[in-house]
Design an enzyme around this catalytic site. Structure first.
Site, PDB file in Angstrom:
ATOM      1  N   SER A   1       0.832  -1.195   0.000  1.00 41.92           N
ATOM      2  CA  SER A   1       0.000   0.000   0.000  1.00 41.92           C
ATOM      3  C   SER A   1       0.870   1.249   0.000  1.00 41.92           C
ATOM      4  O   SER A   1       1.793   1.375   0.809  1.00 41.92           O
ATOM      5  CB  SER A   1      -0.887  -0.036   1.239  1.00 41.92           C
ATOM      6  N   GLY A   2       0.601   2.165  -0.917  1.00 42.23           N
ATOM      7  CA  GLY A   2       1.357   3.404  -0.980  1.00 42.23           C
ATOM      8  C   GLY A   2       2.598   3.314  -1.845  1.00 42.23           C
ATOM      9  O   GLY A   2       3.351   4.269  -1.962  1.00 42.23           O
TER      10      GLY A   2
ATOM     11  N   THR B   1      -1.552   2.362  -7.966  1.00 38.91           N
ATOM     12  CA  THR B   1      -2.678   3.031  -8.619  1.00 38.91           C
ATOM     13  C   THR B   1      -2.176   4.159  -9.515  1.00 38.91           C
ATOM     14  O   THR B   1      -2.664   4.346 -10.622  1.00 38.91           O
ATOM     15  CB  THR B   1      -3.660   3.544  -7.553  1.00 38.91           C
TER      16      THR B   1
ATOM     17  N   ASN C   1      -1.208   5.376   3.133  1.00 37.43           N
ATOM     18  CA  ASN C   1      -1.459   6.047   1.861  1.00 37.43           C
ATOM     19  C   ASN C   1      -2.705   6.900   2.016  1.00 37.43           C
ATOM     20  O   ASN C   1      -3.734   6.414   2.448  1.00 37.43           O
ATOM     21  CB  ASN C   1      -1.665   4.961   0.781  1.00 37.43           C
TER      22      ASN C   1
ATOM     23  N   SER D   1      -5.576   5.320  -0.448  1.00 35.85           N
ATOM     24  CA  SER D   1      -5.309   3.890  -0.560  1.00 35.85           C
ATOM     25  C   SER D   1      -6.506   3.164  -1.183  1.00 35.85           C
ATOM     26  O   SER D   1      -7.645   3.361  -0.769  1.00 35.85           O
ATOM     27  CB  SER D   1      -5.036   3.346   0.837  1.00 35.85           C
ATOM     28  N   SER D   2      -6.228   2.349  -2.195  1.00 36.19           N
ATOM     29  CA  SER D   2      -7.324   1.592  -2.819  1.00 36.19           C
ATOM     30  C   SER D   2      -7.703   0.470  -1.864  1.00 36.19           C
ATOM     31  O   SER D   2      -6.853  -0.336  -1.482  1.00 36.19           O
ATOM     32  CB  SER D   2      -6.882   0.973  -4.137  1.00 36.19           C
TER      33      SER D   2
ATOM     34  N   GLY E   1      -0.636  -5.523  -2.509  1.00 36.91           N
ATOM     35  CA  GLY E   1       0.571  -6.352  -2.406  1.00 36.91           C
ATOM     36  C   GLY E   1       0.559  -7.109  -1.089  1.00 36.91           C
ATOM     37  O   GLY E   1      -0.384  -7.018  -0.295  1.00 36.91           O
TER      38      GLY E   1
ATOM     39  N   GLU F   1       0.876  -8.096   2.581  1.00 31.74           N
ATOM     40  CA  GLU F   1       0.687  -7.240   3.767  1.00 31.74           C
ATOM     41  C   GLU F   1       1.084  -7.984   5.032  1.00 31.74           C
ATOM     42  O   GLU F   1       0.639  -9.111   5.257  1.00 31.74           O
ATOM     43  CB  GLU F   1      -0.781  -6.821   3.889  1.00 31.74           C
TER      44      GLU F   1
HETATM   45  N1  LIG Z   1       5.149   8.043 -10.005  1.00 28.08           N
HETATM   46  C1  LIG Z   1       4.821   8.837  -8.990  1.00 28.08           C
HETATM   47  N2  LIG Z   1       5.209  10.125  -8.981  1.00 28.08           N
HETATM   48  C2  LIG Z   1       4.885  10.931  -7.977  1.00 28.08           C
HETATM   49  N3  LIG Z   1       4.181  10.553  -6.894  1.00 28.08           N
HETATM   50  C3  LIG Z   1       3.752   9.281  -6.831  1.00 28.08           C
HETATM   51  C4  LIG Z   1       4.042   8.351  -7.885  1.00 28.08           C
HETATM   52  N4  LIG Z   1       3.499   7.170  -7.540  1.00 28.08           N
HETATM   53  C5  LIG Z   1       2.899   7.352  -6.346  1.00 28.08           C
HETATM   54  N5  LIG Z   1       3.044   8.609  -5.908  1.00 28.08           N
HETATM   55  C6  LIG Z   1       2.535   9.187  -4.648  1.00 28.08           C
HETATM   56  O1  LIG Z   1       2.261   8.137  -3.765  1.00 28.08           O
HETATM   57  C7  LIG Z   1       0.909   8.118  -3.371  1.00 28.08           C
HETATM   58  C8  LIG Z   1       0.400   6.689  -3.240  1.00 28.08           C
HETATM   59  O2  LIG Z   1       0.395   6.060  -4.511  1.00 28.08           O
HETATM   60  P1  LIG Z   1      -0.713   5.000  -4.916  1.00 28.08           P
HETATM   61  O3  LIG Z   1      -0.538   4.753  -6.340  1.00 28.08           O
HETATM   62  O4  LIG Z   1      -2.051   5.444  -4.459  1.00 28.08           O
HETATM   63  O5  LIG Z   1      -0.274   3.746  -4.085  1.00 28.08           O
HETATM   64  P2  LIG Z   1      -0.885   2.290  -4.057  1.00 28.08           P
HETATM   65  O6  LIG Z   1      -1.963   2.237  -5.093  1.00 28.08           O
HETATM   66  O7  LIG Z   1       0.241   1.396  -4.356  1.00 28.08           O
HETATM   67  O8  LIG Z   1      -1.390   2.100  -2.705  1.00 28.08           O
HETATM   68  C9  LIG Z   1       0.169   8.877  -4.437  1.00 28.08           C
HETATM   69  O9  LIG Z   1      -0.980   9.477  -3.934  1.00 28.08           O
HETATM   70  C10 LIG Z   1       1.210   9.902  -4.866  1.00 28.08           C
HETATM   71  O10 LIG Z   1       1.206  10.988  -3.985  1.00 28.08           O
HETATM   72 MG   LIG Z   2      -3.924   1.918  -4.862  1.00 23.54          MG
END
Ligand SMILES: Nc1ncnc2c1ncn2[C@@H]1O[C@H](COP(=O)(O)OP(=O)(O)O)[C@@H](O)[C@H]1O
Ligand SMILES: [Mg+2]
Length: 1034
Positions: A135-136, A140, A185, A188-189, A409, A411
């Site tokens: 997560s984070g 996404t 996050n 977070s999804s 992923g 956890e």
């Molecule tokens: N490629 C990137 N460039 C800049 N910031 C990013 C990038 N990927 C993620 N982030 C930052 O990290 C945060 C969490 O990413 P996210 O994709 O929501 O994580 P996950 O889906 O893996 O939980 C986003 O809200 C953003 O602020």
């Molecule tokens: Mg996500």
């Protein structure tokens, strides 16, 4: 902040020159091999010590420091969340990665996107991109970047624009309802998502389909400290218009709602609920939600908040009763149900025992968990409805597909429950798939290149998957069994059953089964699984409840009676009649995972492995412990081992030779023979040992990175020594390449234009009968143009030429007008050119035509022959005759034959036409003069003879009777007579015979017949018989 260019460009590098794009910024990954000390290697397979986790992490660190967040393991992309905006996602960047070989440019999420897209287009194989990480870590975000890449770079049409919008807009909607702020996050999804992007045969995105997995429903009713409920609740409260909130009975203050205060975190600095609300509302309408649907959806969201605020009091008996009636009032209205029935259902449980319905009151604890179960069920089912609704708006058939999997992923928390168990099981399955497919693709490549496959040792996690999912013996089966078992089944009895059934399994242990050291770190209510990624302790508390996911029957019944159209779709009455127990949560998840595996197996996979650099969501912080943990859980070392099992580096012969040819005299400056021989000569010259490399069918495989690096270093040295001359040569090569490029571009443009013209032409031909429209206008214009050009070349040359090209349908009227105009014009020009003699001639011809056309057989032969002024000139007429005519002007003279009135004897005579009379002359004698005024008429036959009769009045004593004459130029002669005597209307054309007066009242008859010879003679019946030749004289 702009990251440094991944691989520094060496201006003298030949390979960089080759791939230098028009913007001058494309930088090759190959040339970056030289910068490995500073920015690390861009592909982990090039790590000298590929089994060392420390080397792996050091490489990640070097790159992260330089803002290089992407690194490959072969074709797998490892991505480290930068937690800051890097300017590497612009349109220019997208363009740079379009249609480029993987290794030609620095690693990027766009390279993976493009590679999948191109494989889908060229190999016609469905693709999938698997994004994993904790997560984070940026999953996404990565999936959004991929979607944006396709939205911007793929071909499009008007219809496609709406689909693109819907695809992109499905994200904010799903995130509002399915994402929440967690400790890890802010966005977070809380559900797993697999999305198919569908492309048509032109490669344009035309549709999509989403599958959702395991929404974390428990968040609706409870949040840990520092976390929030799903975004939509806050967005509605912060952003909703005043009258909307009034309708929903909500206050603009999240603190008022029990379901929103558990985490004590209503506001988050990185989130703007109010503006997000606007985005979501707009997205809902783009996706195609009607105003009514939005209203009903929000009614449900508000209902959940009201449900949360229902409070219970306890009677003495311990039975619960509701103390908050206003909530029930709102709920009845918003959910469209009967308030009393709902109230009853929230405080009682309906049991069917021996066919009879029994209602038993609930105690306080039972009542609030029934209420929470209802909230979770309502929210969870609405979420699934939402996904289906989006799918309907994206639906498309028969397309190629790129799937995007963005799923939780691995956890591991301090306390791990049922949810972690499911998530980790999911990751175990994905790992299995990943290893199988990576190994398989490696094996396939070796086979294709004709290189013997050397078996790789790897950990096969099938044993753990089986432990979880096997029928009857697996953990899920055991859990289900406990859930269904009558009697006093509990989480603890489940744990005991685990110990009894799979206690001996190498990958499972419990507090009771284990010993000493492990026992110290395990609770009594925990079991431990040894996952491929490491050990995880799961606390069995709540497993049964969560797996049952039960909603009391009477609550279901209330929902089935709802007026809300969304809820009626979510709660189906058929469900009430079905006496079977619904599938448990774990079994449902297992089934949907099996389906997901099938989907993924049918596609060609690419992988994005996301890593989170620190827990503080901070830019620039590289927390080594945390990262090591993830490298392990993502199985990256295992991945690298498989990828490096045989050879570290492989390249097509052409690429390899092009880059290193300057290192060997035989291959420099160019190699003329076969590429494989060139590479072989080159590596022998470089002193590669046989065990260091293999030559495949189209590629060279190099076993150790150090071999490659030595070659790279040699190239560096060589570049310096090549010096000035080289630089000139290379400049010349550049100029040459540019010029070749320009020529090729021109050729391509011409070909493209030609193809377009043909395409437009064919389309136009198909639509040619339609009204003028964009499809046929080019064709119709062309047809018009070509008709007019053809007409110009084929205009009639004379007024008599009646030819005219056939016009196309669209031009019939115009052509007719043009023809008339042209004819008029030609006639006018013709008239202008006519001289007086010719005019005179034509006038006479006109008269002849009036008299004889279609009436006398020998008229047509006379048409092309010009009339002459006279057939006898002055010398041929006797002077005495001329003298006796005196001042009378002679207009025409012609030799004729006269037939006597009595015996029809033929006598040569001259017929003279003067201004006043026709005169018949014999030598010097004026035999007969007929004044024009006295000329009664002229008779002639319709045949082709030259006989005619001049009728004179019988009472005129001076006249001897009608005159029978014959002229060899009958048409001309009679025309002249008619004009001179002004008797155009007095010429009778007779069929068969002519009666004439002989004088003294006697009549003569001339019979006309046609035959082979001209013959004029007296017949036995006393008539004059005239046999005219079929094509007699004129
Ligand atoms: N490629 C990137 N460039 C800049 N910031 C990013 C990038 N990927 C993620 N982030 C930052 O990290 C945060 C969490 O990413 P996210 O994709 O929501 O994580 P996950 O889906 O893996 O939980 C986003 O809200 C953003 O602020
Ligand atoms: Mg996500």
């Amino acid at each position: 902040m702009v990251p440094i260019a991944d691989p520094p460009l060496c201006s003298s590098s030949l390979s960089s020159l080759q791939t230098l794009g028009s913007d001058g910024v494309r930088i090759t990954m190959e040339s970056a091999l030289t910068a490995r000390d500073r920015v690390g290697v861009q592909d982990f397979v090039l790590l000298e010590n590929h089994t060392s986790e420390a080397a792996f992490i050091e490489n990640l660190r070097k790159r992260f420091k330089e803002n290089l967040i992407y690194t490959y393991i072969g074709s797998v992309l490892v991505s480290v969340n930068p937690y800051k905006d890097l300017e590497i996602y612009t349109k220019n960047h997208m363009e740079r990665y379009r249609g480029i070989n993987f290794y030609e440019v620095s690693p990027h999420i766009y390279a993976v996107s493009d590679n999948s897209y191109r494989s889908m287009r060229t190999e016609r194989r469905d693709q999938c991109i698997l994004i994993s990480g904790e997560s984070g870590a940026g999953k996404t975000e990565a999936s959004k970047k991929i979607l944006q890449y396709y939205a911007v770079t793929c071909p499009a049409s008007d219809q496609v624009e709406t689909v693109k919008d819907r695809l992109l807009q499905s994200n904010p909607v799903l995130e509002a309802f399915g994402n929440a702020k967690t400790l890890r996050n802010d966005n977070s999804s809380r559900f797993g998502k697999y999305m198919d992007i569908q492309f048509d045969f032109k490669g344009a995105p035309v549709g999509g389909h989403i599958l959702n997995y395991l929404l974390e429903k428990s968040r609706v009713v409870h949040q840990n400290h520092g976390e929030r409920n799903f975004h939509i609740f806050y967005q509605l409260i912060e952003g909703g218009e005043e009258d909307l909130l009034r309708r929903l009975g909500l206050e603009r203050n999240p603190q008022q709602y029990q379901y929103l205060v558990k985490g004590n975190c209503p506001k988050v600095s990185s989130i703007n609920d109010r503006s997000d609300w606007k985005v979501v509302r707009k997205a809902l309408s783009v996706i195609g939600f009607s105003e009514d649907e939005v209203e009903e959806l929000l009614n449900i969201i508000a209902s959940v908040l009201h449900l949360g605020n229902i409070q219970y009091g306890g009677e003495d008996s311990g039975n619960a009763y509701i103390t908050t009636d206003t909530q029930i009032k709102y709920l009845a209205r918003l959910l469209g149900v009967d308030g009393l029935v709902l109230k009853e259902a929230l405080t009682h449980k309906k049991i069917i025992a021996k066919g009879e319905e029994l209602k038993s009151p609930l105690n306080l604890e039972q009542a609030s968990s029934a209420r929470d179960a209802l909230s979770k069920a309502v929210y969870g089912r609405t979420f699934t409805w939402l996904v289906n609704k989006i799918n309907v708006s994206l639906a498309y058939k028969n397309a190629s597909v790129i799937g995007l999997l963005d799923i939780y992923g691995f956890e591991v928390f301090q306390h791990n429950s049922f949810e972690q168990f499911c998530i980790n099981y999911c990751n175990e399955k994905l790992q299995q798939l990943f290893i199988e497919l990576t190994l398989k693709s490696e094996q396939d490549e070796y086979e294709a290149e004709g290189i013997t496959w050397e078996p790789v040792q790897y950990f096969n996690n099938k044993i753990i998957c089986d432990l979880v999912e096997e029928k009857f013996k697996g953990i899920i089966s055991i859990l289900d069994e406990e859930c269904l078992r009558p009697g006093d089944a509990s989480d603890i009895t489940f744990l005991e059953k685990l110990e009894n059934t799979v206690g001996g399994h190498a990958h499972l242990t419990t507090h009771k089964l284990t010993d000493g050291k492990t026992r110290k770190v395990m609770g009594r209510e925990e079991f431990r699984l040894l996952h491929y990624a490491g050990e995880v302790n799961y606390n069995v508390n709540g497993f049964l409840d969560k797996n049952n996911d039960l909603l009391f029957r009477n609550l279901k019944e209330v929902m089935c009676m709802s007026d809300n159209k969304i809820l009626t779709q979510c709660f189906d009455r058929a469900e009430l009649k079905d006496s079977r127990r619904p599938e448990t949560a774990a079994t449902q998840f297992k089934t949907s995972l099996a389906k997901l595996m099938e989907i993924l197996m049918s596609k060609e996979p690419s992988y994005v492995r996301c890593i989170k650099p620190n827990d503080a969501k901070q830019a620039g912080r590289f927390d080594e412990v945390l990262i090591r943990h993830q490298v392990k859980y993502l199985g990256l070392m295992e991945n690298l081992r498989v990828r490096r099992a045989g050879f570290a580096y492989r390249r097509h012969y052409e690429t390899f030779l092009q880059r290193y040819k300057s290192l060997c005299p035989e291959t420099w400056p160019s190699w003329q023979g076969k590429l494989a021989d060139g590479v072989s000569t080159l590596v022998k010259h470089l002193g590669y040992k046989p065990e260091e490399y293999k030559l495949g069918r189209s590629k060279i495989f190099i076993r150790f990175p150090k071999t490659l690096f030595a070659t790279e270093d040699a190239l560096e040295t060589r570049k310096h020594s090549l010096g000035e001359r080289e630089s000139h040569v290379s400049h010349a090569v550049v100029v040459q390449a540019w010029w070749k490029g320009i020529l090729a571009c021109r050729r391509a443009r011409r070909r493209r234009e030609a193809a377009n013209t043909i395409r437009r032409f064919i389309k136009g031909f198909i639509y040619r009968h339609n009204e003028r429209c964009p499809e046929n206008e080019y064709f119709l214009d062309y047809v018009r143009y070509s008709f007019l050009m053809k007409l110009r070349r084929n205009l009639p040359k004379t007024v008599l030429d009646k030819s005219w090209p056939t016009p196309p349908t669209a031009l019939i009227e115009a052509s007719e007008r043009l023809r008339k105009l042209y004819m008029q014009n030609m006639v006018w020009g013709y008239c202008k050119r006519i001289n007086p003699e010719w005019k005179h001639q034509l006038e006479q011809k006109m008269v002849a035509s009036e008299i004889f056309k279609n009436k006398k057989d020998n008229y047509p032969q006379s048409v092309p022959k010009l009339f002459v002024g006279t057939r006898l000139n002055g010398e041929e007429i006797n002077p005495k005759v001329l003298q006796s005519l005196g001042s009378e002007k002679m207009k025409y003279a012609v030799p004729v034959t006269k037939y006597d009135r009595k015996g029809y004897k033929a006598r040569p005579r001259q017929l003279l036409l003067t201004s006043n009379s026709a005169v018949i002359v014999e030598e010097a004698k004026l035999k007969q003069r007929i004044d024009y005024a006295a000329l009664k008429g002229i008779s002639v036959s319709s045949l082709s003879d030259g006989v005619f009769v001049l009728h004179v009045p019988t009472e005129d004593k001076k006249q001897k009777g009608d005159v029978v004459l014959q002229s060899d130029h009958i048409i001309e002669t009679l025309t002249k007579v008619a004009i001179c005597a002004d008797k155009v209307n007095s010429i009778n054309i007779n069929q068969g015979s002519i009666t004439f007066t002989m004088g003294q009242g006697r009549e003569g008859i001339i019979d006309f017949t046609s035959g082979s010879e001209l013959l004029v003679a007296k017949a036995k019946n006393g008539h004059l018989s005239v046999v005219s030749r079929n094509n007699g004289g004129i």
